[in-house]
Structures are given as C-alpha cells and as structure tokens.
Design a protein around this motif. Sequence first.
Motif, short mmCIF file in Angstrom:
data_model
loop_
_atom_site.label_atom_id
_atom_site.label_comp_id
_atom_site.label_asym_id
_atom_site.label_seq_id
_atom_site.Cartn_x
_atom_site.Cartn_y
_atom_site.Cartn_z
N HIS A 1 0.86 -1.19 0.00
CA HIS A 1 0.00 0.00 0.00
C HIS A 1 0.89 1.24 0.00
CE1 HIS A 1 -3.39 -2.62 0.92
NE2 HIS A 1 -2.60 -3.19 1.81
N ALA A 2 0.56 2.21 -0.85
CA ALA A 2 1.36 3.43 -0.94
C ALA A 2 0.47 4.60 -1.31
CB ALA A 2 2.47 3.27 -1.98
N HIS A 3 0.84 5.77 -0.82
CA HIS A 3 0.15 7.01 -1.15
C HIS A 3 1.22 8.06 -1.38
CE1 HIS A 3 -3.33 9.70 -1.19
NE2 HIS A 3 -2.59 10.56 -0.54
N ALA A 4 1.12 8.81 -2.49
CA ALA A 4 2.18 9.76 -2.84
C ALA A 4 1.62 11.16 -3.09
CB ALA A 4 2.92 9.28 -4.10
N LEU A 5 2.38 12.15 -2.68
CA LEU A 5 2.03 13.55 -2.89
C LEU A 5 3.24 14.28 -3.47
CD1 LEU A 5 0.36 14.24 0.57
CD2 LEU A 5 -0.82 13.99 -1.62
N GLY A 6 2.98 15.20 -4.38
CA GLY A 6 4.00 16.11 -4.86
C GLY A 6 3.82 17.44 -4.16
N ALA A 7 4.89 18.20 -4.03
CA ALA A 7 4.81 19.52 -3.39
C ALA A 7 5.66 20.50 -4.17
CB ALA A 7 5.28 19.45 -1.95
N THR A 8 5.18 21.72 -4.27
CA THR A 8 5.97 22.82 -4.82
C THR A 8 5.89 23.99 -3.85
OG1 THR A 8 4.09 23.61 -6.12
CG2 THR A 8 5.66 22.18 -7.25
N VAL A 9 6.99 24.71 -3.76
CA VAL A 9 7.03 25.93 -2.96
C VAL A 9 7.16 27.08 -3.95
CG1 VAL A 9 8.24 27.24 -1.18
CG2 VAL A 9 8.18 24.74 -1.07
N THR A 10 6.18 27.98 -3.95
CA THR A 10 6.20 29.12 -4.85
C THR A 10 5.96 30.40 -4.06
OG1 THR A 10 3.85 28.85 -5.34
CG2 THR A 10 5.39 27.85 -6.88
N GLU A 11 6.56 31.47 -4.55
CA GLU A 11 6.30 32.79 -3.98
C GLU A 11 6.45 33.80 -5.10
OE1 GLU A 11 7.22 34.84 0.18
OE2 GLU A 11 9.00 34.62 -1.08
N GLY A 12 5.46 34.67 -5.22
CA GLY A 12 5.48 35.67 -6.28
C GLY A 12 5.51 35.06 -7.66
N GLY A 13 4.88 33.89 -7.82
CA GLY A 13 4.83 33.22 -9.11
C GLY A 13 6.10 32.46 -9.47
N GLU A 14 7.09 32.46 -8.59
CA GLU A 14 8.35 31.77 -8.87
C GLU A 14 8.42 30.48 -8.06
OE1 GLU A 14 13.18 32.54 -8.59
OE2 GLU A 14 11.80 33.98 -7.71
N GLU A 15 8.77 29.37 -8.74
CA GLU A 15 8.94 28.11 -8.04
C GLU A 15 10.32 28.08 -7.40
OE1 GLU A 15 9.41 23.43 -9.10
OE2 GLU A 15 7.74 24.47 -10.09
N LEU A 16 10.34 27.87 -6.08
CA LEU A 16 11.58 27.92 -5.32
C LEU A 16 12.11 26.54 -4.95
CD1 LEU A 16 10.61 30.81 -2.88
CD2 LEU A 16 11.91 30.98 -5.02
N ALA A 17 11.21 25.55 -4.82
CA ALA A 17 11.61 24.19 -4.44
C ALA A 17 10.49 23.24 -4.80
CB ALA A 17 11.92 24.12 -2.95
N ASP A 18 10.82 21.96 -4.87
CA ASP A 18 9.79 20.95 -5.12
C ASP A 18 10.21 19.65 -4.45
OD1 ASP A 18 11.74 19.88 -6.78
OD2 ASP A 18 10.56 19.98 -8.59
#
Length: 197
Positions: free
Chosen positions: A42-59
């Motif tokens: 059994h597995a469950h996965a999520l993606g994440a992005t960190v954005t500020e001011g329309g700019e992606e800073l991390a994922d």
Amino acid sequence: MSDPGAGAPSAFRQAVAALAAARPRPEVTLSPLPPPRRLAPHAHALGATVTEGGEELADGRFVLLHDPAGDDSWRGDFRVVTLARADLEPDLAGDPLLPEVAWSWLMEALDARALPMHAPNGTVTRADSAFFGGLAERRGQAELELRASWTPADPADAGGHLLAWCGLLAQCAGLPPESGTATAVTALPRRRGPRSN
C-alpha cells in the motif's frame, strides 16, 4: 487527494486521511501523484511545490508506504520516503557544512512537532552545472537534493510528518520560518532567476 481504496487496511486509510487533512503554509502546494507500486503493498504519494510571487523555489515528493506484515529494515509497518529539491546560489554549494545543515533541518522539523520516529536514513546531494559553447552566457547553477526516509512511531501522526517535511521544503527554498515557530538554523538565501528544467 487520491482514495486509498476500501480494500486498504483501516490503519492505512486513517493515515491517508490524516495526510489529506494537513494544511501546510500558503507557499506550499500539495498535489496527488501516482504511488509507487513495488515498494510496499500500500502506498500514497504527494508532490509539493514551494512558490512565492509566481516563482517556483523548491519541489519534492512525500510517499507513505504500508506493509501490514512489517519490514525489519523499517522497524515497523509504515515508512515515509521523501525527496526535497531546491536551487542554490553557486557559492553556497561549495559550503562543506551544507549536507550536515540540510539533514539537521529535517531532524529539527520533526523534533519541533514532537514526532517520534525510527530508523531515519538519507542522503544530501549537491550538484553544480557550468555552461559552455552556445550556453556560455548562462549563469552557473547549483541544486540541493535531500532524500530521506523514516518510520513514524505512530502512523496516526502522518499529517504531522507531512507538515514537518513541508517546513523543511520551505526552509530549503529560503523562506523564513512561519510566525510562531523558531529555527536554530538560518534558511538558505533565495536563488536568483527562474528555475530551469
């Protein structure tokens, strides 16, 4: 968030529900990902992005695994597997303490939420890119990548583990701590320019 299915064990369904209820800081956006099929029953996965001011800073990626039979290397029947990536200023990539500092951020994020866990493992990788020929006018690029896994002492706290990891991801992105929280380590300075794929 994707449904783990009625046939999944109740402990796994409860842990997935805890992930769905977690609300990270506004700069962090979570989205469902196809879960890995061969790592656990059994597995469950999520993606994440960190954005500020329309700019992606991390994922990054956050995966919750569950094997009702347990796994000796996990020291339990649940396992969290994560990936966090952020661009760095090239001069920071050469800091010899960067891997230890980045790993400490994860441990501090879990400790700050009083989330006991077992068997933590991980790697911190720094990658530098230089450009030549027709690309010579581009600035050098550097990236930090932190891969980590650990076993939550209580799978009902899965949402807290997700929020701790989101805090780490925001810290890697160079964001200041959320109000009401403290950090012993300064966040990375923000990178300049758009993220290139």
